[in-house]
Design a protein around this motif. Sequence first.
Motif, mmCIF file in Angstrom:
data_model
loop_
_atom_site.group_PDB
_atom_site.id
_atom_site.type_symbol
_atom_site.label_atom_id
_atom_site.label_comp_id
_atom_site.label_asym_id
_atom_site.label_seq_id
_atom_site.Cartn_x
_atom_site.Cartn_y
_atom_site.Cartn_z
ATOM 1 N N GLY A 90 0.830 -1.213 0.000
ATOM 2 C CA GLY A 90 0.000 0.000 0.000
ATOM 3 C C GLY A 90 0.856 1.250 0.000
ATOM 4 O O GLY A 90 0.560 2.231 -0.684
ATOM 5 N N TRP A 91 1.955 1.232 0.764
ATOM 6 C CA TRP A 91 2.834 2.407 0.789
ATOM 7 C C TRP A 91 3.499 2.624 -0.572
ATOM 8 O O TRP A 91 3.551 3.740 -1.090
ATOM 9 N N ILE A 92 3.971 1.526 -1.156
ATOM 10 C CA ILE A 92 4.595 1.657 -2.494
ATOM 11 C C ILE A 92 3.583 2.264 -3.477
ATOM 12 O O ILE A 92 3.898 3.191 -4.222
ATOM 13 N N PHE A 93 2.354 1.770 -3.427
ATOM 14 C CA PHE A 93 1.341 2.274 -4.366
ATOM 15 C C PHE A 93 0.981 3.739 -4.074
ATOM 16 O O PHE A 93 0.621 4.482 -4.984
ATOM 17 N N THR A 94 1.080 4.136 -2.805
ATOM 18 C CA THR A 94 0.820 5.543 -2.472
ATOM 19 C C THR A 94 1.859 6.440 -3.141
ATOM 20 O O THR A 94 1.595 7.596 -3.456
ATOM 21 N N CYS A 95 3.037 5.863 -3.373
ATOM 22 C CA CYS A 95 4.089 6.624 -4.053
ATOM 23 C C CYS A 95 4.028 6.468 -5.572
ATOM 24 O O CYS A 95 4.691 7.208 -6.292
ATOM 25 N N VAL A 96 3.206 5.529 -6.054
ATOM 26 C CA VAL A 96 3.048 5.352 -7.502
ATOM 27 C C VAL A 96 1.847 6.171 -8.005
ATOM 28 O O VAL A 96 1.897 6.834 -9.033
ATOM 29 N N ALA A 97 0.759 6.148 -7.232
ATOM 30 C CA ALA A 97 -0.481 6.837 -7.662
ATOM 31 C C ALA A 97 -0.253 8.343 -7.694
ATOM 32 O O ALA A 97 0.585 8.872 -6.958
ATOM 33 N N ARG A 98 -0.981 9.024 -8.543
ATOM 34 C CA ARG A 98 -0.850 10.483 -8.696
ATOM 35 C C ARG A 98 -2.002 11.198 -7.985
ATOM 36 O O ARG A 98 -3.126 10.685 -7.951
ATOM 37 N N MET A 99 -1.731 12.348 -7.449
ATOM 38 C CA MET A 99 -2.770 13.144 -6.782
ATOM 39 C C MET A 99 -4.004 13.316 -7.670
ATOM 40 O O MET A 99 -5.136 13.196 -7.220
ATOM 41 N N GLY A 100 -3.734 13.606 -8.952
ATOM 42 C CA GLY A 100 -4.845 13.855 -9.880
ATOM 43 C C GLY A 100 -5.771 12.645 -9.992
ATOM 44 O O GLY A 100 -6.992 12.788 -10.092
ATOM 45 N N GLY A 145 -19.659 -4.845 -5.713
ATOM 46 C CA GLY A 145 -20.839 -4.097 -6.139
ATOM 47 C C GLY A 145 -20.400 -2.970 -7.067
ATOM 48 O O GLY A 145 -19.212 -2.625 -7.156
ATOM 49 N N ASP A 146 -21.372 -2.406 -7.722
ATOM 50 C CA ASP A 146 -21.128 -1.377 -8.730
ATOM 51 C C ASP A 146 -20.355 -0.161 -8.193
ATOM 52 O O ASP A 146 -19.589 0.467 -8.918
ATOM 53 N N ASP A 147 -20.523 0.140 -6.901
ATOM 54 C CA ASP A 147 -19.893 1.355 -6.344
ATOM 55 C C ASP A 147 -18.359 1.272 -6.288
ATOM 56 O O ASP A 147 -17.700 2.292 -6.094
ATOM 57 N N GLN A 148 -17.797 0.079 -6.464
ATOM 58 C CA GLN A 148 -16.333 -0.059 -6.363
ATOM 59 C C GLN A 148 -15.623 -0.026 -7.717
ATOM 60 O O GLN A 148 -14.397 -0.159 -7.789
ATOM 61 N N LYS A 149 -16.404 0.137 -8.783
ATOM 62 C CA LYS A 149 -15.840 0.055 -10.137
ATOM 63 C C LYS A 149 -14.697 1.052 -10.351
ATOM 64 O O LYS A 149 -13.629 0.699 -10.872
ATOM 65 N N GLN A 150 -14.904 2.279 -9.932
ATOM 66 C CA GLN A 150 -13.881 3.308 -10.170
ATOM 67 C C GLN A 150 -12.581 2.978 -9.441
ATOM 68 O O GLN A 150 -11.485 3.207 -9.951
ATOM 69 N N HIS A 151 -12.711 2.417 -8.227
ATOM 70 C CA HIS A 151 -11.504 2.044 -7.475
ATOM 71 C C HIS A 151 -10.714 0.952 -8.213
ATOM 72 O O HIS A 151 -9.486 0.926 -8.147
ATOM 73 N N LEU A 152 -11.423 0.060 -8.885
ATOM 74 C CA LEU A 152 -10.721 -1.019 -9.593
ATOM 75 C C LEU A 152 -10.054 -0.500 -10.864
ATOM 76 O O LEU A 152 -8.976 -0.971 -11.249
ATOM 77 N N GLU A 153 -10.668 0.482 -11.489
ATOM 78 C CA GLU A 153 -10.007 1.114 -12.651
ATOM 79 C C GLU A 153 -8.714 1.784 -12.195
ATOM 80 O O GLU A 153 -7.678 1.693 -12.852
ATOM 81 N N LEU A 154 -8.781 2.416 -11.043
ATOM 82 C CA LEU A 154 -7.573 3.061 -10.499
ATOM 83 C C LEU A 154 -6.504 2.007 -10.190
ATOM 84 O O LEU A 154 -5.314 2.225 -10.455
ATOM 85 N N ALA A 155 -6.918 0.874 -9.644
ATOM 86 C CA ALA A 155 -5.953 -0.194 -9.327
ATOM 87 C C ALA A 155 -5.217 -0.624 -10.592
ATOM 88 O O ALA A 155 -4.003 -0.855 -10.569
ATOM 89 N N ASN A 156 -5.946 -0.697 -11.719
ATOM 90 C CA ASN A 156 -5.281 -1.055 -12.979
ATOM 91 C C ASN A 156 -4.313 0.033 -13.432
ATOM 92 O O ASN A 156 -3.232 -0.268 -13.944
#
Length: 332
Positions: A90-100, A145-156
């Motif tokens: 999770g920490w590594i990904f926090t440094c990979v993901a962008r604020m935007g 459920g449908d509400d998590q779709k955006q989070h999974l797109e972000l994971a990709n």
Amino acid sequence: MQRIFSGIQPTGVPHLGNYLGAVRNWVALQADHECLYCVVDLHAITADHDPKTLAGQTRDLAAALIACGIDPQKHVLFHQSAVHAHVRLGWIFTCVARMGWLNRMTQFKDKAGKDRENVSTGLFTYPNLMAADILAYHATRVPVGDDQKQHLELANDIAQKFNHDFEADFFPNIEPLILGPAARVMSLRDGAKKMSKSDTSDQSRINLTDDAETIANKIKRAKTDPEPLPSEMEGLEGRPEARNLVGIYAALTDTTHADVLAQFGGMGFGAFKPALAELLVEKLSLIAAETRRLLADPGYVDGVLRDGARRAAAIADPIVDEAERLVGFLKV
Ligand code: TYM
């Protein structure tokens, strides 16, 4: 065999939306997948929580999942805080993901509301941890459920950026599994809002622990319109409350909206609601009774979680070790 991962927060009693949108599908997928199901207690502390009740809620939720049909012998059931790989990745990904990227998350906007400056930073970076939950196991299919779709797109997006930045074809692509006629169960009081644990009105949701009388009353008082049910799907357009109740009935009977309308089309809610309440009581009372039976022996449930954490760590630790090597950490 494809590996499945999914999670649920121990932030109160699970409700019908959790069951129909997620857990019921988790149970079915066990037949032909290797599955890991996680009570995500690390996620539960992103909002205010009571330290006196968190452990108990984690155990209660694990018992409810077993009662719903999760098989902790054939598959892995565990709680997130017991497997450190989640936080490391999770920490590594926090440094990979962008604020935007995180700024676009609609669930953060909904949950933070006007109080943006005062919510925890964990609520903002929450989707990074969720991506780590899945990718620490190289899981490829995620039933939600449908509400998590955006989070999974972000994971990709995170997985792809990691692979690109560290020049490795390391993390796989994730496929969201958003299944069935009740992937988005709505509030019983307002067909425009999803059913949620955080709604202040208990009348808005069916909890998996509700007794028969409570279920019957909530369905009786559920918001509807004065028209009878239509015979065709098009007739549900612009009628979100009717559509929601029909979807719930369809999911509970393993059928579709169209099948339910073929049976109940032309009938009023005076006839449909009692049939729906009876069905709910029949299905949920078994789950509630089994949950109570399991919780009579908390040591059993804790043992399941301990064993699950050990088996989960055995899969995730080598994957996260390799991710750390790719990032460039000294391994001595
Ligand atoms: P959570 O705890 O809010 O919900 C658990 C699951 O229930 C689904 N769900 C619904 N489905 C249909 N209708 C509803 N009204 C409804 N409300 C909830 C959710 O979509 C979810 O599948 N971030 C996740 C937990 C999580 C996770 C993960 C999921 C953490 N890490 C990794 C998948 C993979 C959450 O808060 O779910």
